[in-house]
Design a protein around this motif. Sequence first.
Motif, PDB file in Angstrom:
ATOM      1  N   LEU B  81       0.824  -1.212   0.000  1.00  0.00           N
ATOM      2  CA  LEU B  81       0.000   0.000   0.000  1.00  0.00           C
ATOM      3  C   LEU B  81       0.860   1.265   0.000  1.00  0.00           C
ATOM      4  O   LEU B  81       0.536   2.235  -0.676  1.00  0.00           O
ATOM      5  N   VAL B  82       1.929   1.266   0.775  1.00  0.00           N
ATOM      6  CA  VAL B  82       2.620   2.538   1.018  1.00  0.00           C
ATOM      7  C   VAL B  82       3.904   2.695   0.212  1.00  0.00           C
ATOM      8  O   VAL B  82       4.621   3.684   0.388  1.00  0.00           O
ATOM      9  N   GLU B  83       4.209   1.758  -0.693  1.00  0.00           N
ATOM     10  CA  GLU B  83       5.394   1.951  -1.533  1.00  0.00           C
ATOM     11  C   GLU B  83       4.993   2.428  -2.902  1.00  0.00           C
ATOM     12  O   GLU B  83       3.947   2.075  -3.422  1.00  0.00           O
ATOM     13  N   ASN B  84       5.866   3.227  -3.510  1.00  0.00           N
ATOM     14  CA  ASN B  84       5.637   3.611  -4.897  1.00  0.00           C
ATOM     15  C   ASN B  84       5.965   2.447  -5.813  1.00  0.00           C
ATOM     16  O   ASN B  84       6.751   1.580  -5.456  1.00  0.00           O
ATOM     17  N   PRO B  85       5.372   2.429  -6.993  1.00  0.00           N
ATOM     18  CA  PRO B  85       5.806   1.434  -7.979  1.00  0.00           C
ATOM     19  C   PRO B  85       7.260   1.732  -8.377  1.00  0.00           C
ATOM     20  O   PRO B  85       7.629   2.904  -8.484  1.00  0.00           O
ATOM     21  N   HIS B  86       8.043   0.709  -8.576  1.00  0.00           N
ATOM     22  CA  HIS B  86       9.386   0.984  -9.109  1.00  0.00           C
ATOM     23  C   HIS B  86       9.808  -0.124 -10.064  1.00  0.00           C
ATOM     24  O   HIS B  86       9.013  -1.014 -10.376  1.00  0.00           O
ATOM     25  N   ASN B  87      11.060  -0.077 -10.540  1.00  0.00           N
ATOM     26  CA  ASN B  87      11.531  -0.975 -11.605  1.00  0.00           C
ATOM     27  C   ASN B  87      10.565  -0.966 -12.797  1.00  0.00           C
ATOM     28  O   ASN B  87      10.077  -2.005 -13.209  1.00  0.00           O
ATOM     29  N   TYR B  88      10.312   0.204 -13.336  1.00  0.00           N
ATOM     30  CA  TYR B  88       9.366   0.320 -14.460  1.00  0.00           C
ATOM     31  C   TYR B  88       8.031  -0.315 -14.125  1.00  0.00           C
ATOM     32  O   TYR B  88       7.430  -1.020 -14.921  1.00  0.00           O
ATOM     33  N   MET B  89       7.601  -0.103 -12.896  1.00  0.00           N
ATOM     34  CA  MET B  89       6.285  -0.554 -12.419  1.00  0.00           C
ATOM     35  C   MET B  89       6.144  -2.059 -12.314  1.00  0.00           C
ATOM     36  O   MET B  89       5.051  -2.589 -12.174  1.00  0.00           O
ATOM     37  N   THR B  90       7.254  -2.796 -12.450  1.00  0.00           N
ATOM     38  CA  THR B  90       7.128  -4.251 -12.310  1.00  0.00           C
ATOM     39  C   THR B  90       7.298  -4.684 -10.869  1.00  0.00           C
ATOM     40  O   THR B  90       7.168  -5.859 -10.551  1.00  0.00           O
ATOM     41  N   ALA B  91       7.584  -3.754 -10.014  1.00  0.00           N
ATOM     42  CA  ALA B  91       7.730  -4.111  -8.601  1.00  0.00           C
ATOM     43  C   ALA B  91       7.243  -2.955  -7.747  1.00  0.00           C
ATOM     44  O   ALA B  91       6.851  -1.908  -8.256  1.00  0.00           O
ATOM     45  N   GLY B  92       7.253  -3.168  -6.428  1.00  0.00           N
ATOM     46  CA  GLY B  92       6.831  -2.103  -5.525  1.00  0.00           C
ATOM     47  C   GLY B  92       5.345  -2.128  -5.281  1.00  0.00           C
ATOM     48  O   GLY B  92       4.682  -3.150  -5.494  1.00  0.00           O
ATOM     49  N   GLY B  93       4.803  -0.984  -4.834  1.00  0.00           N
ATOM     50  CA  GLY B  93       3.408  -0.974  -4.404  1.00  0.00           C
ATOM     51  C   GLY B  93       2.555   0.004  -5.200  1.00  0.00           C
ATOM     52  O   GLY B  93       2.791   0.219  -6.389  1.00  0.00           O
ATOM     53  N   ILE B  94       1.577   0.576  -4.535  1.00  0.00           N
ATOM     54  CA  ILE B  94       0.599   1.408  -5.240  1.00  0.00           C
ATOM     55  C   ILE B  94       0.365   2.736  -4.516  1.00  0.00           C
ATOM     56  O   ILE B  94      -0.714   3.332  -4.625  1.00  0.00           O
ATOM     57  N   TRP B  95       1.342   3.217  -3.762  1.00  0.00           N
ATOM     58  CA  TRP B  95       1.117   4.433  -2.981  1.00  0.00           C
ATOM     59  C   TRP B  95       0.705   5.620  -3.863  1.00  0.00           C
ATOM     60  O   TRP B  95      -0.308   6.277  -3.594  1.00  0.00           O
ATOM     61  N   ALA B  96       1.461   5.874  -4.914  1.00  0.00           N
ATOM     62  CA  ALA B  96       1.177   7.051  -5.745  1.00  0.00           C
ATOM     63  C   ALA B  96      -0.231   7.005  -6.346  1.00  0.00           C
ATOM     64  O   ALA B  96      -0.986   7.976  -6.218  1.00  0.00           O
ATOM     65  N   PRO B  97      -0.634   5.899  -6.975  1.00  0.00           N
ATOM     66  CA  PRO B  97      -2.009   5.877  -7.505  1.00  0.00           C
ATOM     67  C   PRO B  97      -3.082   5.943  -6.416  1.00  0.00           C
ATOM     68  O   PRO B  97      -4.132   6.552  -6.625  1.00  0.00           O
ATOM     69  N   LEU B  98      -2.800   5.356  -5.259  1.00  0.00           N
ATOM     70  CA  LEU B  98      -3.788   5.383  -4.175  1.00  0.00           C
ATOM     71  C   LEU B  98      -4.051   6.818  -3.737  1.00  0.00           C
ATOM     72  O   LEU B  98      -5.214   7.260  -3.639  1.00  0.00           O
ATOM     73  N   VAL B  99      -2.979   7.564  -3.495  1.00  0.00           N
ATOM     74  CA  VAL B  99      -3.132   8.958  -3.095  1.00  0.00           C
ATOM     75  C   VAL B  99      -3.797   9.766  -4.210  1.00  0.00           C
ATOM     76  O   VAL B  99      -4.671  10.596  -3.966  1.00  0.00           O
ATOM     77  N   GLY B 100      -3.392   9.452  -5.453  1.00  0.00           N
ATOM     78  CA  GLY B 100      -3.982  10.157  -6.596  1.00  0.00           C
ATOM     79  C   GLY B 100      -5.485   9.958  -6.647  1.00  0.00           C
ATOM     80  O   GLY B 100      -6.255  10.929  -6.760  1.00  0.00           O
ATOM     81  N   THR B 101      -5.921   8.709  -6.531  1.00  0.00           N
ATOM     82  CA  THR B 101      -7.358   8.418  -6.552  1.00  0.00           C
ATOM     83  C   THR B 101      -8.076   9.143  -5.421  1.00  0.00           C
ATOM     84  O   THR B 101      -9.135   9.744  -5.607  1.00  0.00           O
TER      85      THR B 101
END
Lengths: 250, 325
Positions: B81-101
């Motif tokens: 939940l609280v990590e940004n997507p990284h490695n060209y969005m193939t890893a990490g979480g969804i913090w940025a889109p969650l806050v955006g929504t």
Amino acid sequence: MDHAIQFDDVSVHYGGKTALRQITLAIPKKQIFGIIGPANSGKTTLLKCINRTLDFTPAARVSGKVVVAGRDVAGFRNVYELRRRVGMVFPLPVGLPLTIYENVAYAPRRAGIHDRAELEVLVEHCLHQAMLWDEVSDRLDMLGTRLSGGQQQRLTLARALSHRPEILCLDEFSIAIDPVTTMKIEDVLLELKEQMTIVLVTNLVQQARRLADRTAFLSAGTLIEEGETEKIFTQPVNRLTERYVNGEFG
Amino acid sequence: MNEPFDAKSSENQYKLLGELTVPLDDSELFTATSVEHWKQVTEKIAWFVCLLATLVLIVPMMAILTYLLVQAWPALSFSFLVENPHNYMTAGGIWAPLVGTFWLVWISLLIAAPVGVLAGVYLNEYARDNWCTRIINLAVVNLAGVPSIIHALFGVGAFVMFAGMGRSLLAASCTLAVMTLPVIITSTREALAAVPRAFREACWNLGASRWQTIRTIVLPNSISGILTGVILQVSRAAGETAPILFTGAVFFSTLPEYGIQAFFPYGLGDRCMALSMHLFTLSTQVRGVTPALQYGTAVVLIGLVLAVNSLSIGLRVYLRSRKKW
């Protein structure tokens, strides 16, 4: 001017249907004025003309002149002033979804009375007048909508009295009230007429006879006859009136 | 002296009444007639058909939810939940889109709710019933059925280009607001119309103005319906992709993950990520994404919508318990 209300050639149409036909009628001040007539004869519409609540029925067209306290009602720029002078009680008892206290305090509050002590005195006085005080004095914070039908009707009456109207219009105020209480309220009305003009629309012909100083008989939107109550009941001019007051028609 | 039972006259009764026979003795008195039998049968059929329809609705929904949860299980965690997507969005979480929504929905709600509710009040309480009002009503109802991509194109024309907002959070929120307005207006009108007219007339007769009547009687008694409509639209705004696609959402942007900046990352003029858009991107635009990541995003989005919906149900129950007639 000795008349509280004057109807001058008043007609009302709902779309293509005629509800009132050229009514000309004068209601004297500080009397009880009875209006009797069979269903659908325009009694309620006549009342709605007085405080201009007919405005809320978009299809209604009014012609002619209604004069209240010397002023043409169509000329009231501020209808709230008009409605403050006229108290209305309609046959369907409607307790507003507020407490009993707030129901009665509603109109005074809207008219700008916010002093607690003044409101309390006023509410108690009006509930006394409507013969409801003894039944609800210990539960004024109960919802008005939880009262029984007859109690709600008396609540409506208390509400109508709460803004100290000059004219009180009662439309079948007693249909849900038991006979004993009705008699008590009738006594109150006889006292009230010292202070205000009362227009009493009733289906109970005998109630009009007991209370009214003058009575008008309406049928199918037409004023058939108007005069001293005793005369209407004992020596009516019109054959239709005679049959109605004797219960042979209607 | 009792008269002997006259069979002839009861036969006459049979003829008179046709099929609806009158019972002749006590044994027949408590047997169901054919009409009553049929009543019982239709009652059972109606019950069964309605139950079947409900099952048809519920079973696929539960299946979808279960499938999503099972598939997403490996990815789901707090850090997701609280990590940004990284490695060209193939890893990490969804913090940025969650806050955006969150911000997209919140700002669109701030725009749509007051406008929609007040417009509903006007249409139901003030507007006279004439051809003009009817056309407006028809337009509002039809607008609710317009596909969201059309709203998106309108948003591009009106907000991004004409109003000069550019592709931004504000433009996207305005587009979402326009999309949700018709339903908010309609549900507000219906909630107001459910308040009996007798209450209004009683107030008018007491010398209250229309606005006083609305404020003291009508709104307090319709607020549960109004809020339900508004909140349901929130969940719709959270789920839509098309209206924000051209008006303010981006495929990717990094956000601070820590501190106050993580919660207020966007200005009104910035572009932002959004969950629905992110899901679309992960599923179609990026290679090498683990399925768990896609399903995880979907689960969070659905979870968000379900949470908002349950909030609305809870609120409705609470407000209805205080309803006063």
